[in-house]
Design a protein around this motif. Sequence first.
Motif, short mmCIF file in Angstrom:
data_model
loop_
_atom_site.label_atom_id
_atom_site.label_comp_id
_atom_site.label_asym_id
_atom_site.label_seq_id
_atom_site.Cartn_x
_atom_site.Cartn_y
_atom_site.Cartn_z
N ARG A 7 23.11 15.73 31.17
CA ARG A 7 22.85 17.01 30.52
C ARG A 7 24.10 17.87 30.35
NH1 ARG A 7 17.64 18.22 29.69
NH2 ARG A 7 16.03 16.98 30.72
N LYS A 10 29.85 16.77 27.72
CA LYS A 10 30.44 17.30 26.50
C LYS A 10 31.26 16.19 25.86
CE LYS A 10 29.10 21.55 25.96
NZ LYS A 10 28.41 21.97 24.72
N TYR A 35 34.03 21.03 24.36
CA TYR A 35 34.21 19.65 23.92
C TYR A 35 35.67 19.22 24.11
CZ TYR A 35 29.65 19.91 21.64
OH TYR A 35 28.32 20.05 21.38
N ILE A 121 28.12 22.45 14.73
CA ILE A 121 27.75 22.26 16.15
C ILE A 121 26.37 21.64 16.26
CG2 ILE A 121 27.34 23.45 18.33
CD1 ILE A 121 30.26 23.33 17.39
N GLU A 125 25.53 18.12 18.05
CA GLU A 125 24.59 18.03 19.18
C GLU A 125 23.44 17.08 18.86
OE1 GLU A 125 23.45 21.99 20.03
OE2 GLU A 125 25.31 22.48 21.11
N ASN A 126 23.00 17.08 17.59
CA ASN A 126 21.94 16.13 17.21
C ASN A 126 22.40 14.69 17.38
OD1 ASN A 126 20.07 18.06 16.59
ND2 ASN A 126 20.51 18.10 14.40
N MET A 128 24.82 13.59 19.31
CA MET A 128 25.02 13.23 20.72
C MET A 128 23.67 13.08 21.43
SD MET A 128 28.07 12.86 20.38
CE MET A 128 28.09 12.01 21.94
N ALA A 129 22.68 13.89 21.00
CA ALA A 129 21.34 13.73 21.58
C ALA A 129 20.78 12.36 21.23
CB ALA A 129 20.41 14.82 21.06
#
Length: 618
Positions: A7, A10, A35, A121, A125-126, A128-129
């Motif tokens: 969680r 980065k 990051y 961003i 994040e999408n 990396m998720a």
Amino acid sequence: MNYSFHRSFKADILIVDDTLENLRLLSTTLMQLGYKVRGVMTGQMAIMAVQTLPPDLILLDIKMSDMDGYTICQHLKSNELSRDIPVIFLSALNEVIDKVKAFEVGGADYITKPFQFEEVIARIENQMALQMAKAEIRQLNEELEQRVQERTQELESANLQLKTLNQRLEQEITEHQKTQKRLLHMASHDALTSLPNRVLFMNRLIQALQRTKQEPNYQFAVLFLDCDRFKVVNDSLGHFAGDRLLIAIARRLKTHLTTTDMLARFGGDEFTILLENIQGSEEASRLAQKIQTSMSWPFQFDDQELFINASIGIVVGDQTYEQPEHLLRDADIAMYQAKALGKARYQIFDTQMHYHAQQRLELETDLRRALHREEFLLYYQPIISLTTGRINGFEALIRWYHPQKGLVSPGEFIPAAEETGLIIPIGLWVLKEACQQLKTWQDQGLFKDKIKMSVNLSVKQFSQVNLIQNIDKILLRTQLNSSYLKLEITESAIMDHPESATELLQQLRDRDIQLSIDDFGTGYSSLSYLHRFPLHNLKIDRSFIKRITETRQNLEIIHAIITLAHHLNMTITAEGVETEEQLSLLKNLGCEEGQGYYFSPPVDANAAQALLQDNPHW
């Protein structure tokens, strides 16, 4: 490639962009968010950086100096070490075919410049998720396999525990399937609206095309919808409000569709609709009409109402299409045609649109080459003193001599230059050539009076932060005294940002450069703002001069403009003077200068020089 995420993770991000300012801006912002960021400016450096230390994600520009982003992406995807690294394209290219190509070479996402950092961003994040979710699946699979082996060993030694172990195993499989289903949904649906995304839409489009081969009478339609002026909502109310509006738009669109239709969010404020098994374009047209009627109703958020329209492009799919990309291309062409016709409407694609789009692309390509090939030339139209009848100056007007097409009308290529941004280097070329020409005539002693050279500044030129520096460099290079230069600026250029325009105009006036409002009457058409700006001259648009002899009211309008301009210590130049009667009326009204075919059409440099040598009197 193996990933291990948690969680607080980065990502290590590699930015590939040959524009140093973009690289620095993105790197700084991402590092502030925690990051790890590396940046390179060439494709070769990008490939070497990935081979040395593979990043978790790559932000890749398309237009590069040594190789384009598509080639870089293909190279990375062909290497086992880097094939699984997600690549997000960043590009000013906004055509559907560019976006489709980005996904064909293996891109994970596509962001159009100029971009908002919040969007970048969110996209990072999408991705990396998604990578974390994939890692979870792999870990679950490994754990599941390990547990199965353990349970098998236990079965051999303890048959009495079989029932309990099987129940546990079934539960784990169920959870695994739920996780897989959730991840597949994430990969094929838009995170904001929960609509199918472009990947799922393209799959359905492929299926529809395959069906046309099996069923000759089968037809379907694609509607490409783009929200008009959506950026205004984001800029004025923020991206949170913009996101809420997109969700509301998606819900409203779904109310008009059947269970067999597909609505997808294609990206940004673009939506696509697939209508299957239709009888003709009329069905798609009826749906477009319903959508535009419903979009005219306000969207209610708390105590605020928002209004937004949509432009829709429609293409009917049948056996003539082979590739889904061609359908989207044609739907996008039709949508832009709808925007060009005034927005808030729909347009059905026809082959003529594709032809015009190809012609426009060819024009833009030729335009980019024209500067390097020196295909532009300047014509000069004299500006006449209505008091002395002598030449007061010239207006420099660009012409394009195409090697195959001959002279191309400015009305044809100037809009394309404005849209592509080429108007900036072209405008600087015009300014330099015009200043150099006037300086040459001065050095030849062709006139004694203070003849000025008028040069038009486009809206985009006027908004450039380095405009003053560029003008200073040109005046220094040509050795032309700045008092001989007159810059003509449209009303809209200064009224879009009046505060900054006032400062810029004052800097120009401080340099003794003459300033003129061009084509007055075609923009805001208001004299009330003129006192705010340090202007010298007002050019009345030719449409007013053309009607000056029609009615007394037209004459009184011209008189009012001239009178108020004089009160503001501004001189008046009348454009489009074509008759003796017009000239006489303008003289009686106190107009200082005239320009038009009555005196002379625009002529090349040699003919203009001849006018100076003949020193005619009108």
